[in-house]
Design a protein around this motif. Structure first.
Motif, PDB file in Angstrom:
ATOM      1  N   LEU A  43      70.428  12.258  47.645  1.00 30.34           N
ATOM      2  CA  LEU A  43      70.195  13.778  47.857  1.00 30.34           C
ATOM      3  C   LEU A  43      69.690  14.457  46.370  1.00 30.34           C
ATOM      4  O   LEU A  43      68.536  15.250  46.668  1.00 30.34           O
ATOM      5  CB  LEU A  43      72.071  14.190  47.545  1.00 30.34           C
ATOM      6  CG  LEU A  43      72.371  15.451  47.183  1.00 30.34           C
ATOM      7  CD1 LEU A  43      72.148  15.679  48.449  1.00 30.34           C
ATOM      8  CD2 LEU A  43      73.769  15.671  47.162  1.00 30.34           C
ATOM      9  N   ALA A  44      69.640  13.741  45.401  1.00 33.42           N
ATOM     10  CA  ALA A  44      68.644  14.801  44.972  1.00 33.42           C
ATOM     11  C   ALA A  44      67.416  14.692  44.564  1.00 33.42           C
ATOM     12  O   ALA A  44      66.744  15.759  44.677  1.00 33.42           O
ATOM     13  CB  ALA A  44      68.663  14.347  43.131  1.00 33.42           C
ATOM     14  N   GLY A  45      66.808  13.491  45.856  1.00 30.72           N
ATOM     15  CA  GLY A  45      65.194  13.705  45.441  1.00 30.72           C
ATOM     16  C   GLY A  45      65.051  14.206  46.889  1.00 30.72           C
ATOM     17  O   GLY A  45      63.961  15.073  46.145  1.00 30.72           O
ATOM     18  N   LYS A  46      65.384  14.238  47.860  1.00 31.78           N
ATOM     19  CA  LYS A  46      65.373  15.259  49.177  1.00 31.78           C
ATOM     20  C   LYS A  46      65.581  16.641  48.922  1.00 31.78           C
ATOM     21  O   LYS A  46      64.885  17.364  48.563  1.00 31.78           O
ATOM     22  CB  LYS A  46      66.760  14.447  50.202  1.00 31.78           C
ATOM     23  CG  LYS A  46      66.493  13.427  50.796  1.00 31.78           C
ATOM     24  CD  LYS A  46      65.427  13.198  51.645  1.00 31.78           C
ATOM     25  CE  LYS A  46      65.253  11.987  52.314  1.00 31.78           C
ATOM     26  NZ  LYS A  46      65.024  12.229  53.589  1.00 31.78           N
ATOM     27  N   LEU A  47      66.441  17.138  47.912  1.00 31.34           N
ATOM     28  CA  LEU A  47      66.772  18.307  47.419  1.00 31.34           C
ATOM     29  C   LEU A  47      65.626  18.979  46.831  1.00 31.34           C
ATOM     30  O   LEU A  47      65.069  19.571  46.780  1.00 31.34           O
ATOM     31  CB  LEU A  47      68.161  18.750  46.891  1.00 31.34           C
ATOM     32  CG  LEU A  47      69.354  19.114  47.159  1.00 31.34           C
ATOM     33  CD1 LEU A  47      70.473  18.663  46.747  1.00 31.34           C
ATOM     34  CD2 LEU A  47      68.811  19.987  48.379  1.00 31.34           C
ATOM     35  N   ILE A  48      65.511  17.502  45.903  1.00 32.59           N
ATOM     36  CA  ILE A  48      64.267  18.716  44.331  1.00 32.59           C
ATOM     37  C   ILE A  48      63.058  18.452  44.825  1.00 32.59           C
ATOM     38  O   ILE A  48      62.177  19.066  44.445  1.00 32.59           O
ATOM     39  CB  ILE A  48      64.616  16.962  42.959  1.00 32.59           C
ATOM     40  CG1 ILE A  48      65.737  17.644  42.775  1.00 32.59           C
ATOM     41  CG2 ILE A  48      63.032  17.991  42.727  1.00 32.59           C
ATOM     42  CD1 ILE A  48      66.333  16.825  40.955  1.00 32.59           C
ATOM     43  N   VAL A  49      61.967  17.450  45.860  1.00 33.38           N
ATOM     44  CA  VAL A  49      61.095  17.336  46.229  1.00 33.38           C
ATOM     45  C   VAL A  49      60.883  17.829  47.716  1.00 33.38           C
ATOM     46  O   VAL A  49      59.975  18.876  47.946  1.00 33.38           O
ATOM     47  CB  VAL A  49      60.670  16.287  46.766  1.00 33.38           C
ATOM     48  CG1 VAL A  49      59.194  15.840  47.514  1.00 33.38           C
ATOM     49  CG2 VAL A  49      60.851  14.965  45.770  1.00 33.38           C
ATOM     50  N   GLY A  50      61.843  18.132  48.413  1.00 35.51           N
ATOM     51  CA  GLY A  50      62.052  19.070  49.488  1.00 35.51           C
ATOM     52  C   GLY A  50      62.093  20.284  49.362  1.00 35.51           C
ATOM     53  O   GLY A  50      61.337  20.831  49.859  1.00 35.51           O
ATOM     54  N   ARG A  51      62.397  21.491  48.427  1.00 34.89           N
ATOM     55  CA  ARG A  51      62.913  22.423  47.941  1.00 34.89           C
ATOM     56  C   ARG A  51      61.491  22.445  46.690  1.00 34.89           C
ATOM     57  O   ARG A  51      61.232  23.742  46.908  1.00 34.89           O
ATOM     58  CB  ARG A  51      64.374  23.035  47.252  1.00 34.89           C
ATOM     59  CG  ARG A  51      65.043  22.811  48.609  1.00 34.89           C
ATOM     60  CD  ARG A  51      64.739  23.783  49.532  1.00 34.89           C
ATOM     61  NE  ARG A  51      66.062  23.934  50.516  1.00 34.89           N
ATOM     62  CZ  ARG A  51      66.104  24.846  51.541  1.00 34.89           C
ATOM     63  NH1 ARG A  51      64.342  25.558  51.709  1.00 34.89           N
ATOM     64  NH2 ARG A  51      66.374  24.727  52.822  1.00 34.89           N
ATOM     65  N   LEU A  52      61.566  21.855  45.867  1.00 37.03           N
ATOM     66  CA  LEU A  52      60.620  22.511  44.608  1.00 37.03           C
ATOM     67  C   LEU A  52      59.706  22.019  44.546  1.00 37.03           C
ATOM     68  O   LEU A  52      58.789  21.917  43.803  1.00 37.03           O
ATOM     69  CB  LEU A  52      61.290  21.727  42.619  1.00 37.03           C
ATOM     70  CG  LEU A  52      62.882  21.955  42.963  1.00 37.03           C
ATOM     71  CD1 LEU A  52      63.326  21.654  41.608  1.00 37.03           C
ATOM     72  CD2 LEU A  52      62.609  24.445  42.883  1.00 37.03           C
ATOM     73  N   CYS A  53      59.131  21.002  45.270  1.00 37.46           N
ATOM     74  CA  CYS A  53      57.522  20.206  45.385  1.00 37.46           C
ATOM     75  C   CYS A  53      56.802  20.573  46.978  1.00 37.46           C
ATOM     76  O   CYS A  53      56.405  19.594  47.251  1.00 37.46           O
ATOM     77  CB  CYS A  53      57.826  18.485  44.647  1.00 37.46           C
ATOM     78  SG  CYS A  53      58.193  18.896  43.216  1.00 37.46           S
ATOM     79  N   PRO A  54      57.615  21.259  47.666  1.00 36.20           N
ATOM     80  CA  PRO A  54      56.998  21.689  48.430  1.00 36.20           C
ATOM     81  C   PRO A  54      55.387  21.583  49.366  1.00 36.20           C
ATOM     82  O   PRO A  54      55.240  20.694  50.126  1.00 36.20           O
ATOM     83  CB  PRO A  54      56.757  22.748  49.407  1.00 36.20           C
ATOM     84  CG  PRO A  54      57.206  24.059  47.956  1.00 36.20           C
ATOM     85  CD  PRO A  54      58.087  23.077  47.576  1.00 36.20           C
ATOM     86  N   ALA A  55      54.099  21.071  48.555  1.00 41.07           N
ATOM     87  CA  ALA A  55      53.157  21.856  48.116  1.00 41.07           C
ATOM     88  C   ALA A  55      52.535  20.129  47.710  1.00 41.07           C
ATOM     89  O   ALA A  55      51.570  19.703  48.205  1.00 41.07           O
ATOM     90  CB  ALA A  55      52.094  22.478  47.838  1.00 41.07           C
ATOM     91  N   ASP A  56      53.743  19.503  46.715  1.00 43.71           N
ATOM     92  CA  ASP A  56      53.241  18.182  46.338  1.00 43.71           C
ATOM     93  C   ASP A  56      53.509  17.098  47.379  1.00 43.71           C
ATOM     94  O   ASP A  56      53.149  15.798  46.211  1.00 43.71           O
ATOM     95  CB  ASP A  56      53.548  17.796  44.568  1.00 43.71           C
ATOM     96  CG  ASP A  56      52.405  19.228  44.274  1.00 43.71           C
ATOM     97  OD1 ASP A  56      51.324  19.762  44.159  1.00 43.71           O
ATOM     98  OD2 ASP A  56      53.265  19.772  42.920  1.00 43.71           O
ATOM     99  N   ARG A  57      54.165  17.376  48.238  1.00 43.16           N
ATOM    100  CA  ARG A  57      55.080  16.145  48.741  1.00 43.16           C
ATOM    101  C   ARG A  57      53.430  14.861  49.219  1.00 43.16           C
ATOM    102  O   ARG A  57      54.414  13.823  48.708  1.00 43.16           O
ATOM    103  CB  ARG A  57      55.145  16.274  49.605  1.00 43.16           C
ATOM    104  CG  ARG A  57      56.716  17.087  50.058  1.00 43.16           C
ATOM    105  CD  ARG A  57      57.594  17.489  51.121  1.00 43.16           C
ATOM    106  NE  ARG A  57      57.907  18.812  50.601  1.00 43.16           N
ATOM    107  CZ  ARG A  57      58.392  19.742  52.205  1.00 43.16           C
ATOM    108  NH1 ARG A  57      58.223  19.096  52.820  1.00 43.16           N
ATOM    109  NH2 ARG A  57      59.686  20.427  51.284  1.00 43.16           N
ATOM    110  N   GLU A  58      53.236  15.276  49.369  1.00 40.15           N
ATOM    111  CA  GLU A  58      51.785  13.875  49.724  1.00 40.15           C
ATOM    112  C   GLU A  58      51.794  13.348  48.685  1.00 40.15           C
ATOM    113  O   GLU A  58      51.228  12.175  48.666  1.00 40.15           O
ATOM    114  CB  GLU A  58      50.823  14.672  50.985  1.00 40.15           C
ATOM    115  CG  GLU A  58      50.948  15.253  52.520  1.00 40.15           C
ATOM    116  CD  GLU A  58      50.606  15.607  53.324  1.00 40.15           C
ATOM    117  OE1 GLU A  58      49.355  14.417  53.217  1.00 40.15           O
ATOM    118  OE2 GLU A  58      50.959  15.986  54.429  1.00 40.15           O
TER     119      GLU A  58
END
Length: 121
Positions: A43-58
């Motif tokens: 849950l934490a990973g999906k929320l943090i990466v999904g919301r706070l790192c949209p440009a850095d996901r790849e």
């Protein structure tokens, strides 16, 4: 698509040792804590990466995929239940690597595809 299944499949296989490990360290009731830690990490990973790192996901996809398995090696040190619960939590956080792969997959689907239209709606 193939890149989305091996890492989680291996993680689920590793989760199969959580109950025996909890019994081995003398805290059989801690197995529930371990499984809850995996879910909290996801849950934490999906929320943090999904919301706070949209440009850095790849860019984060590979390190996050490694985070699925590497923390589980810490069980070789035989930590107590409290410290051991942190290992599957960090491992669960790594599931967020799928967010970057999902974007690549969505970009590969032809524009006229009904699946793409429904996914973007």
């Amino acid at each position: 698509m193939l890149a989305q299944w091996p890492a989680p499949a291996l993680m689920v296989g590793a989760e199969g040792v959580l109950v025996p490990y909890a019994a081995q360290v003398g805290a059989p009731k801690a197995a529930g804590l371990f499984f809850a830690a995996v879910a909290a990490g996801m849950l934490a990973g999906k929320l943090i990466v999904g919301r706070l790192c949209p440009a850095d996901r790849e860019r984060l996809a590979r390190p996050l995929a490694l985070a699925l398995g590497l923390p589980l090696l810490g069980f070789a040190l035989r930590p107590g239940p409290t410290c051991a619960a942190m290992l599957p939590a960090v491992s669960g956080f790594g599931v967020a690597y799928q967010l970057a792969l999902a974007r690549r997959f969505l970009d590969a689907v032809p524009e006229r595809s009904a699946v793409r239209r429904s996914a973007c709606s």
